[in-house]
Structures are given as structure tokens and as C-alpha cells.
Design an enzyme around this catalytic site. Structure first.
Site, PDB file in Angstrom:
ATOM      1  N   ASN A  94      -6.875   7.152  -4.902  1.00 43.47           N
ATOM      2  CA  ASN A  94      -5.509   6.876  -5.385  1.00 43.47           C
ATOM      3  C   ASN A  94      -5.523   6.168  -6.741  1.00 43.47           C
ATOM      4  OD1 ASN A  94      -6.442   4.503  -4.152  1.00 43.47           O
ATOM      5  ND2 ASN A  94      -4.408   3.848  -3.492  1.00 43.47           N
ATOM      6  N   ASP A 152      -5.331   8.385   1.099  1.00 45.70           N
ATOM      7  CA  ASP A 152      -5.123   6.986   1.486  1.00 45.70           C
ATOM      8  C   ASP A 152      -4.177   6.239   0.548  1.00 45.70           C
ATOM      9  OD1 ASP A 152      -5.863   4.599   3.132  1.00 45.70           O
ATOM     10  OD2 ASP A 152      -6.422   3.881   1.154  1.00 45.70           O
ATOM     11  N   HIS A 232      -8.456   2.000   8.609  1.00 47.58           N
ATOM     12  CA  HIS A 232      -7.795   0.722   8.914  1.00 47.58           C
ATOM     13  C   HIS A 232      -6.904   0.708  10.167  1.00 47.58           C
ATOM     14  CE1 HIS A 232      -4.731   2.819   6.580  1.00 47.58           C
ATOM     15  NE2 HIS A 232      -5.246   2.489   5.417  1.00 47.58           N
ATOM     16  N   ASN A 287      -1.210  -3.068   3.773  1.00 46.15           N
ATOM     17  CA  ASN A 287      -0.813  -1.894   4.537  1.00 46.15           C
ATOM     18  C   ASN A 287      -2.044  -1.235   5.162  1.00 46.15           C
ATOM     19  OD1 ASN A 287       0.695   0.172   5.563  1.00 46.15           O
ATOM     20  ND2 ASN A 287       0.731   1.360   3.671  1.00 46.15           N
ATOM     21  N   ASP A 314     -11.331  -1.835   2.914  1.00 43.87           N
ATOM     22  CA  ASP A 314     -10.048  -1.496   2.268  1.00 43.87           C
ATOM     23  C   ASP A 314      -9.797  -2.455   1.095  1.00 43.87           C
ATOM     24  OD1 ASP A 314      -7.710  -0.275   1.580  1.00 43.87           O
ATOM     25  OD2 ASP A 314      -6.582  -0.874   3.355  1.00 43.87           O
TER      26      ASP A 314
HETATM   27  O1  DOR Z   1      -2.788  -2.448   1.420  1.00 40.34           O
HETATM   28  C1  DOR Z   1      -3.128  -1.366   0.983  1.00 40.34           C
HETATM   29  N1  DOR Z   1      -3.452  -1.217  -0.307  1.00 40.34           N
HETATM   30  N2  DOR Z   1      -3.166  -0.313   1.819  1.00 40.34           N
HETATM   31  C2  DOR Z   1      -3.375   0.942   1.375  1.00 40.34           C
HETATM   32  O2  DOR Z   1      -3.390   1.858   2.163  1.00 40.34           O
HETATM   33  C3  DOR Z   1      -3.561   1.199  -0.079  1.00 40.34           C
HETATM   34  C4  DOR Z   1      -4.051  -0.014  -0.769  1.00 40.34           C
HETATM   35  C5  DOR Z   1      -3.944   0.058  -2.266  1.00 40.34           C
HETATM   36  O3  DOR Z   1      -4.340   1.080  -2.840  1.00 40.34           O
HETATM   37  O4  DOR Z   1      -3.521  -0.926  -2.868  1.00 40.34           O
END
Ligand code: DOR
Length: 433
Positions: A94, A152, A232, A287, A314
Site C-alpha cells: 500500500n 492490506d 492481524h 486497524n 504490522d
Molecule cells: O493500522 C493499520 N495501518 N492497519 C492497516 O491495515 C494498514 C496500516 C497502514 O498502512 O498504516
């Protein structure tokens, strides 16, 4: 290349069932021997009183480059990894542009080769632009070096598209990593839906947002015969679904983060404040959200009984301005690479933690196919070693992080479990002796 002898530590190599005091000799960048060295060749790292294990493998990290270099770069993210004992990080796609083409995969690999201090294995997108409409060219991504596919940060909301993705990924023997979140149920939610969200007047994300997609994707994995890896996992209901699915022989694996093993939604309430005010700690906004003590207990039990396969950080670094704002507007994520070991050790025993950070994640994503010997101290394996002091106490001071992401809800907390040194491919990449 110089030899390195890591001398006299307690060697924990779960892949080979080793738990014994021994020397580890790294020669020409690979593991040459675990045993009693007659004489210690090369540079000597004295590990007496310490634990010596394979370098940790993180199957889930956000390195942010290209596109968000103000949050993290491949260089700073891999330095953070080395400080955390990690010698392999799988980079989530991402980014901007997202890793949805062979060129984008090659960019990550080339940047890692030029600037990275540990190994980076790219994860490619499931859908073009992570937009959830059209499948990415999965075979092309795989040929370029993607070790898994994931959108993700967002779910693949369209079940038919997820089914198609699993069919193609199965042919490529590459897992799909599932961000399980039902979008309509999660819409607008900024923390776990429960008494804390009520108290703070914040919109919640119910456990069912995760569980409904975990159930959907277990069904799709069974229907296609292709493996889905659940990212997660955070709720007791998800753990129960995975447990039942595995008992039926469904092709499913799962990971849990250190923060979901050790923190609850109360962290949003109790962050550092003055005068007893409610905290609204945006550093605890993540998240999936931090959940209840019952969910935490279920994640710990699931990790210990094999329902959940491994720990993944994560690692989600964000810039100060992304967090220093109203709770609703703040970015989601915790900078996790540098606290992963210590936070995990608050929840599970050392031996289990080492296994769930080394052999288990390597096996979960099938990384042996890409990097023979990864996650082990087998002869000929990469010369990747973490030297840790499980009893070593330290206080979390984000300003000392190598990560550009200082976003942690653990600021000021004293934890046990210090990474003393990290060796990657026969080179010392972190040294806090
Ligand atoms: O807390 C999160 N941050 N959950 C995710 O799924 C993505 C991630 C992010 O890329 O910041």
C-alpha cells in the site's frame, strides 16, 4: 568476507529443535556451524548469558516507499527491523504507486539492494491500484519476486473477485494475505466498538466486521483449495473460526500482532495525559483496533495452541502530523518493529516467541522457496542471527527509534527483552553491546 563467531550463548533454533549452549559460526555470509568451535574464527561476539536465535522474519510490515517517504523509507524501515532483531521483512504494497506491477516490485527490490540493511521481500497487490475492481497481473508480480498478494489496509470487498484471486494465486502457489474487514460494518469506525468507544463518544468497529470476512474467506479458501493467510487476527470469534477451519483441514493460516497480544482498547483511554483527562491516544488507533481483554486472551491462547501460526508486526509508521490531531482524523497504525520482541514477551514465553518470530513465519508464507534455510540456523542457511537478552529491561523512547514512525502507545513503558545485536548475511547490522 570475514567470519563471525557468536560465542557461548543459549542457542534457540526451533526449526532444528536446538536449545543448547553453543557457538554459531557464520562464514561467507551463511551459517557454517552450530556447535563447539575449537577456535573462534573471525570477529567474536560474546553471547554468554544471552540467547542466540535465527534473525526474526516479519511477514507484515509497511515500509512506505515509494510515495510516503515522510513516514518511512526502505532504509529507515530496515534499520528499525535490524534494531528489532528482524533480518527479513515482507513489505506491504500500500505504497504510492502501489506494488501492483512488475516494475513496482522491481523498484522495492532495487531500493532494498541499494539502501536496505536487511532482506526485503515484496508483497504484491491483489487488485490493480488496490482499488478492488480488477485483479492485478498476479503471475507477473510473482515472476518479478512477489512472495504473497494482499490489498492490506483494505479488504477485497467483492467476494467473487476474492474467489478469482485465490484461484490464480493457488496456481502460483502463493498465499493471499487477507485484510478481513467487512466495509459496511467498519465504516466510520475508529476504535473497537465497546464500552470504551461509548465512554469516549467515538464510533466503533464491531468484532463482527472482522469475523464475517474471516468466515467468508475461510469458505472461499475451502471452495478453491487455495491458501488464505489471515492478517492481524484480533478477536476471540476469529480465533474460534480459524480453529474450527483448521480442524476441518481448510487451507488457512493466521498471524497476530504483538499489540493485539498485549494491549486492549483501554489503551485509547489511558494514554499519557495530564490531570487525569481522558486520553484519546491516537497512538493506540490501529486497524484492526485494540480489542477487549477476552479477545487478547483468545489471541494468546490461539497463538500458543497453533491456531494462529505466527507473530507479524504490522509495522505501520506514520508522521507526527498524522497522529497529532483529532482522534477521528488520525491515521491508523503502530510503529512496531522495535518493540515487537519485548511486547510479545509480555504475553508468551521466550521459547514460543522465538519460534513464532522465526521458523513459524517463514513456514507460514512458504518463504523457504524464495530463501532456502530462512528462519533457521541450518548449515548453509543465510547468516542471519539475533542475539537477545530476554531479561534486559529498557524503556520505550520513540525518539531513539530508527523508524521515522514514532507512533507507539508504549512511550515511557519499561519492557523486558532487549535485542543486543543483529547479524544479517554475516554482517553486524545492529550492535547495542
Ligand atoms: O493500522 C493499520 N495501518 N492497519 C492497516 O491495515 C494498514 C496500516 C497502514 O498502512 O498504516
Amino acid at each position: 568476507m570475514n567470519d563471525i563467531t557468536v560465542r557461548g550463548g543459549r542457542v534457540l533454533d526451533p526449526a532444528n529443535g536446538i536449545d543448547a549452549v553453543a557457538d554459531v559460526i557464520v562464514r561467507d555470509g551463511v551459517i557454517a556451524e552450530v556447535g563447539k568451535a575449537a577456535k573462534a574464527p573471525g570477529d567474536v561476539i560474546d553471547a554468554s548469558g544471552l540467547v542466540v536465535c535465527p534473525g526474526f522474519v516479519d511477514v507484515h510490515a509497511h515500509l512506505r516507499e515509494p510515495g510516503f517517504e515522510h513516514k518511512e523509507t526502505v532504509e529507515t524501515g530496515t534499520r528499525a527491523a535490524a534494531r528489532g532483531g528482524f533480518t527479513t521483512v515482507c513489505a506491504m504494497p500500500n505504497t504510492e504507486p502501489p506494488t501492483d506491477s512488475a516494475g513496482a516490485v522491481e523498484f522495492v527490490l532495487r531500493t532494498a539492494a541499494a539502501k536496505g540493511v536487511v532482506r526485503v521481500l515484496p508483497i504484491g497487490c491483489v487488485t490493480k491500484g488496490r482499488a478492488g475492481h480488477d485483479l492485478a497481473e498476479l503471475a507477473e508480480l510473482s515472476a518479478a519476486g512477489a512472495v504473497a498478494f494482499s490489498d492490506d489496509g483494505a479488504p477485497v470487498a467483492d467476494a467473487a473477485l476474492m474467489r478469482r484471486a485465490l484461484e490464480y494465486a493457488g496456481m502460483l502457489q502463493t498465499p493471499v494475505i487477507d485484510h478481513a474487514e467487512e466495509p459496511a460494518l467498519a465504516a466510520g469506525g475508529v476504535m473497537h466498538e465497546g464500552w470504551v468507544s461509548t465512554r469516549l463518544g467515538l464510533r466503533g468497529v464491531p468484532a463482527a466486521a472482522e469475523e464475517s470476512f474471516v468466515a467468508r474467506d475461510i469458505a472461499l479458501a475451502q471452495a478453491t483449495g487455495s491458501r488464505v493467510h489471515l492478517a492481524h487476527v484480533s478477536t476471540a470469534g476469529s480465533v474460534e473460526l480459524v480453529r474450527a477451519a483448521k480442524a476441518r483441514g481448510a487451507p488457512v493460516t493466521a498471524e497476530v500482532t504483538p499489540h493485539h497480544l498485549a494491549l486492549t482498547h483501554e489503551a485509547v483511554l489511558t494514554g499519557p495525559t495530564e490531570g487525569g483527562a481522558l486520553a484519546y491516544d491516537t497512538n493506540a488507533k490501529v486497524n484492526p483496533p485494540l480489542r477487549t481483554p477476552e479477545d487478547v486472551a483468545a489471541c494468546v491462547a490461539g497463538l500458543l495452541d497453533g491456531t494462529i501460526d505466527c507473530i507479524a508486526t504490522d509495522h505501520a509508521p506514520h508522521a507526527t502530523q498524522d497522529k497529532l490531531c483529532e482522534f477521528d482524523a488520525a491515521a491508523m497504525g503502530i510503529s512496531g518493529l522495535e518493540t515487537a520482541l519485548a511486547l510479545s514477551l509480555t504475553a508468551i514465553p521466550l521459547e514460543a516467541a522465538v519460534e513464532r518470530l522465526t521458523a513459524a513465519p517463514a513456514a507460514t508464507l512458504g518463504l523457504e522457496r524464495h530463501v532456502p534455510g530462512i528462519g533457521s540456523l541450518s548449515k548453509g542457511a543465510p547468516g542471519d542471527v539475533a542475539i537477545i537478552d530476554p531479561e534486559g529491561e529498557w524503556t520505550v523512547e520513540p525518539e531513539t527509534f530508527a523508524s521515522l514512525g514514532k507512533n507507539t502507545p508504549l512511550t515511557g513503558r519499561t519492557l523486558k527483552g532487549r535485542v543486543v545485536a543483529t547479524v544479517y548475511a554475516g554482517k553486524v547490522v545492529h550492535d547495542a553491546r
